[in-house]
Enzyme design. Structure first.
Site, PDB file in Angstrom:
ATOM      1  N   TYR A  45       0.827  -1.211   0.000  1.00 26.73           N
ATOM      2  CA  TYR A  45       0.000   0.000   0.000  1.00 26.73           C
ATOM      3  C   TYR A  45       0.856   1.253   0.000  1.00 26.73           C
ATOM      4  O   TYR A  45       2.073   1.195   0.143  1.00 26.73           O
ATOM      5  CB  TYR A  45      -0.958  -0.009   1.204  1.00 26.73           C
ATOM      6  CG  TYR A  45      -0.322   0.346   2.529  1.00 26.73           C
ATOM      7  CD1 TYR A  45       0.564  -0.513   3.176  1.00 26.73           C
ATOM      8  CD2 TYR A  45      -0.598   1.567   3.154  1.00 26.73           C
ATOM      9  CE1 TYR A  45       1.140  -0.175   4.390  1.00 26.73           C
ATOM     10  CE2 TYR A  45      -0.016   1.907   4.379  1.00 26.73           C
ATOM     11  CZ  TYR A  45       0.849   1.029   4.986  1.00 26.73           C
ATOM     12  OH  TYR A  45       1.428   1.368   6.183  1.00 26.73           O
TER      13      TYR A  45
ATOM     14  N   GLU B 146      12.506   2.384  13.774  1.00 30.79           N
ATOM     15  CA  GLU B 146      11.562   3.435  13.378  1.00 30.79           C
ATOM     16  C   GLU B 146      10.412   3.450  14.365  1.00 30.79           C
ATOM     17  O   GLU B 146      10.450   2.763  15.385  1.00 30.79           O
ATOM     18  CB  GLU B 146      11.078   3.196  11.951  1.00 30.79           C
ATOM     19  CG  GLU B 146      10.393   1.853  11.757  1.00 30.79           C
ATOM     20  CD  GLU B 146       9.913   1.606  10.332  1.00 30.79           C
ATOM     21  OE1 GLU B 146       9.769   2.566   9.548  1.00 30.79           O
ATOM     22  OE2 GLU B 146       9.644   0.434  10.018  1.00 30.79           O
TER      23      GLU B 146
ATOM     24  N   ARG C  39      -7.247 -20.825  -1.276  1.00 34.69           N
ATOM     25  CA  ARG C  39      -6.246 -20.549  -0.245  1.00 34.69           C
ATOM     26  C   ARG C  39      -5.098 -21.540  -0.306  1.00 34.69           C
ATOM     27  O   ARG C  39      -5.286 -22.740  -0.109  1.00 34.69           O
ATOM     28  CB  ARG C  39      -6.885 -20.581   1.150  1.00 34.69           C
ATOM     29  CG  ARG C  39      -5.897 -20.147   2.240  1.00 34.69           C
ATOM     30  CD  ARG C  39      -6.497 -20.218   3.637  1.00 34.69           C
ATOM     31  NE  ARG C  39      -5.521 -19.800   4.631  1.00 34.69           N
ATOM     32  CZ  ARG C  39      -4.560 -20.592   5.112  1.00 34.69           C
ATOM     33  NH1 ARG C  39      -4.460 -21.844   4.706  1.00 34.69           N
ATOM     34  NH2 ARG C  39      -3.689 -20.133   5.991  1.00 34.69           N
TER      35      ARG C  39
ATOM     36  N   LYS D 187       6.442  -1.761   1.873  1.00 37.48           N
ATOM     37  CA  LYS D 187       5.247  -1.168   2.492  1.00 37.48           C
ATOM     38  C   LYS D 187       4.097  -2.173   2.380  1.00 37.48           C
ATOM     39  O   LYS D 187       3.168  -2.020   1.585  1.00 37.48           O
ATOM     40  CB  LYS D 187       4.913   0.193   1.871  1.00 37.48           C
ATOM     41  CG  LYS D 187       4.092   1.064   2.823  1.00 37.48           C
ATOM     42  CD  LYS D 187       4.149   2.518   2.466  1.00 37.48           C
ATOM     43  CE  LYS D 187       3.156   3.357   3.245  1.00 37.48           C
ATOM     44  NZ  LYS D 187       3.334   3.400   4.693  1.00 37.48           N
TER      45      LYS D 187
ATOM     46  N   ARG E 160       8.228   4.287  -4.666  1.00 36.33           N
ATOM     47  CA  ARG E 160       8.177   3.295  -3.586  1.00 36.33           C
ATOM     48  C   ARG E 160       7.097   2.244  -3.848  1.00 36.33           C
ATOM     49  O   ARG E 160       7.295   1.053  -3.567  1.00 36.33           O
ATOM     50  CB  ARG E 160       7.943   3.996  -2.243  1.00 36.33           C
ATOM     51  CG  ARG E 160       8.086   3.051  -1.057  1.00 36.33           C
ATOM     52  CD  ARG E 160       8.025   3.788   0.266  1.00 36.33           C
ATOM     53  NE  ARG E 160       6.737   4.438   0.470  1.00 36.33           N
ATOM     54  CZ  ARG E 160       6.452   5.219   1.500  1.00 36.33           C
ATOM     55  NH1 ARG E 160       7.371   5.468   2.423  1.00 36.33           N
ATOM     56  NH2 ARG E 160       5.263   5.769   1.633  1.00 36.33           N
TER      57      ARG E 160
ATOM     58  N   HIS F 125      -0.583 -21.173   0.332  1.00 31.61           N
ATOM     59  CA  HIS F 125       0.422 -20.160   0.659  1.00 31.61           C
ATOM     60  C   HIS F 125       1.206 -19.682  -0.558  1.00 31.61           C
ATOM     61  O   HIS F 125       1.451 -18.499  -0.724  1.00 31.61           O
ATOM     62  CB  HIS F 125       1.388 -20.681   1.728  1.00 31.61           C
ATOM     63  CG  HIS F 125       0.754 -20.800   3.081  1.00 31.61           C
ATOM     64  ND1 HIS F 125      -0.255 -21.698   3.357  1.00 31.61           N
ATOM     65  CD2 HIS F 125       0.977 -20.127   4.230  1.00 31.61           C
ATOM     66  CE1 HIS F 125      -0.624 -21.570   4.620  1.00 31.61           C
ATOM     67  NE2 HIS F 125       0.107 -20.613   5.176  1.00 31.61           N
TER      68      HIS F 125
HETATM   69  N1  PDD Z   1       2.865   5.204   7.554  1.00 31.11           N
HETATM   70  N2  PDD Z   1       7.551   3.797   8.877  1.00 31.11           N
HETATM   71  C1  PDD Z   1       6.365   3.182   8.988  1.00 31.11           C
HETATM   72  C2  PDD Z   1       6.312   1.834   9.626  1.00 31.11           C
HETATM   73  C3  PDD Z   1       5.201   3.797   8.508  1.00 31.11           C
HETATM   74  O1  PDD Z   1       4.019   3.175   8.602  1.00 31.11           O
HETATM   75  C4  PDD Z   1       5.290   5.104   7.931  1.00 31.11           C
HETATM   76  C5  PDD Z   1       4.086   5.841   7.417  1.00 31.11           C
HETATM   77  C6  PDD Z   1       6.556   5.702   7.843  1.00 31.11           C
HETATM   78  C7  PDD Z   1       6.752   7.084   7.224  1.00 31.11           C
HETATM   79  O2  PDD Z   1       6.714   7.017   5.828  1.00 31.11           O
HETATM   80  P1  PDD Z   1       6.175   8.257   4.968  1.00 31.11           P
HETATM   81  O3  PDD Z   1       7.039   9.425   5.282  1.00 31.11           O
HETATM   82  O4  PDD Z   1       6.337   7.798   3.557  1.00 31.11           O
HETATM   83  O5  PDD Z   1       4.717   8.489   5.354  1.00 31.11           O
HETATM   84  C8  PDD Z   1       7.667   5.024   8.323  1.00 31.11           C
HETATM   85  C9  PDD Z   1       1.675   5.686   6.899  1.00 31.11           C
HETATM   86  C10 PDD Z   1       1.400   7.130   7.062  1.00 31.11           C
HETATM   87  C11 PDD Z   1       0.513   4.797   7.289  1.00 31.11           C
HETATM   88  O6  PDD Z   1       0.716   3.594   7.322  1.00 31.11           O
HETATM   89  O7  PDD Z   1      -0.599   5.292   7.516  1.00 31.11           O
END
Ligand code: PDD
Length: 295
Positions: free
Chosen positions: A41, A188, A108, A156, A60, A110
């Site tokens: 996402y 993070e 389903r 992501k 990304r 894996h």
């Molecule tokens: N999340 N690290 C994680 C685990 C995150 O979920 C996010 C942002 C970031 C910051 O990335 P960016 O600057 O591209 O927003 C770092 C979004 C906002 C969310 O999941 O809603």
């Protein structure tokens, strides 16, 4: 189907090539996103009806898709048309657009389904509530937790249970964010990137598979450069975070905010610090430039 009371049923949405209302979107229970969290996402902030940092978000998105071996279902212009279509349908100046692609619907199993089903492409938009005066001037509380997630946090992925549990633990303790540590090194936040200030220098963890390369990471470095703030990507220990002069977080929706309490103790003097204040101002100016730029 039940629909959350705090969302607008009429909010615009996009599902597999169709424009629709959010309340009318339906996805199969056999979707691999639902069964396995098998999808990726993006969250894209919109100011003055235009995406902020779109090229970074698109790059990304492309990288996340490639990392999980999903073909990109749309050309760049088609993705942009999805974003622009949502933004004009909701019609607000500031929004955040959510884009999601899953591996689609299959029996389903894996391993990847063969032949590959068509991916499920879903997108929606919501009003963007910019950080409040209180968040900007008082700052946020955070807690420190062990990072229990997998080793591909650079993707992501929609599989966010580790992030969800960490954020929930923070909220349950009255904090806004959880700072995550792997073997005592800062990775993070549960849904943000983290920055530490020591002796006037902005520090941030180096790019790795243990954290998401936030779109605001390169933006904040750019802003630091423009302000002549020294900055360095390097590993940061928990003790360094606990003894930091300032701690900041960045994300699409939180922009840049100070963390002024960590595990109930003040960070530095407990107030937003000078580097935060300068970077916050520069971030606001970057948004203002974006608002004024020709489309
Ligand atoms: N999340 N690290 C994680 C685990 C995150 O979920 C996010 C942002 C970031 C910051 O990335 P960016 O600057 O591209 O927003 C770092 C979004 C906002 C969310 O999941 O809603």
């Amino acid at each position: 189907m039940t629909f959350p009371a705090d969302l607008h049923a009429d909010a615009p949405a996009y599902l597999n090539g169709q424009w629709t209302r959010l309340a009318d979107c339906q996805v199969s229970v056999l979707d691999r996103g639902f069964l396995f969290g098998d999808g990726i996402y993006e969250v894209v902030p919109i100011y003055s009806r235009r995406p902020f940092g779109w090229d970074g978000h698109f790059t990304r998105l492309t990288r996340s898709l490639a990392s999980v071996h999903l073909p990109n279902p749309h050309a760049p212009e088609a993705w942009r048309a999805v974003v622009d279509g949502l933004v004009s349908r909701l019609g607000l100046e500031d929004q955040f657009v959510y884009l999601q692609v899953t591996r689609g619907v299959a029996r389903r199993d894996h391993a990847f389904p063969r032949p590959a089903p068509s991916p499920t492409v879903f997108a929606m938009t919501s009003p963007l509530k910019r950080p409040s005066v209180q968040d900007r001037t008082v700052g946020l509380s955070a807690i420190c937790l062990e990072d229990l997630r997998w080793h591909r946090c650079d993707i992501k992925s929609i599989a966010l249970l580790g992030n969800v549990l960490a954020r929930e633990q923070a909220v349950a303790q009255g904090a806004a964010e959880a700072l995550l540590f792997r073997q005592d090194q800062l990775t993070e936040g549960a849904a943000s990137n983290i920055w530490v200030v020591k002796q006037g220098r902005l520090l941030y963890p180096p790019r790795s598979q243990d954290l998401l390369e936030g779109i605001r990471r390169s933006l904040l470095v750019e802003l630091a450069e423009s302000l002549g703030i020294e900055h360095q990507a390097r590993t940061i220990s928990r003790q360094e975070v606990e003894e930091a002069d300032e701690v900041l977080l960045t994300s699409a929706t939180k922009e840049v905010l100070p963390i002024t309490r960590l595990d109930q103790a003040p960070v530095g003097d407990g107030h937003p610090g000078p580097l935060y204040t300068a970077l916050r101002k520069a971030y606001d100016e970057a948004i203002d430039r974006h608002r004024r730029a020709e489309p």
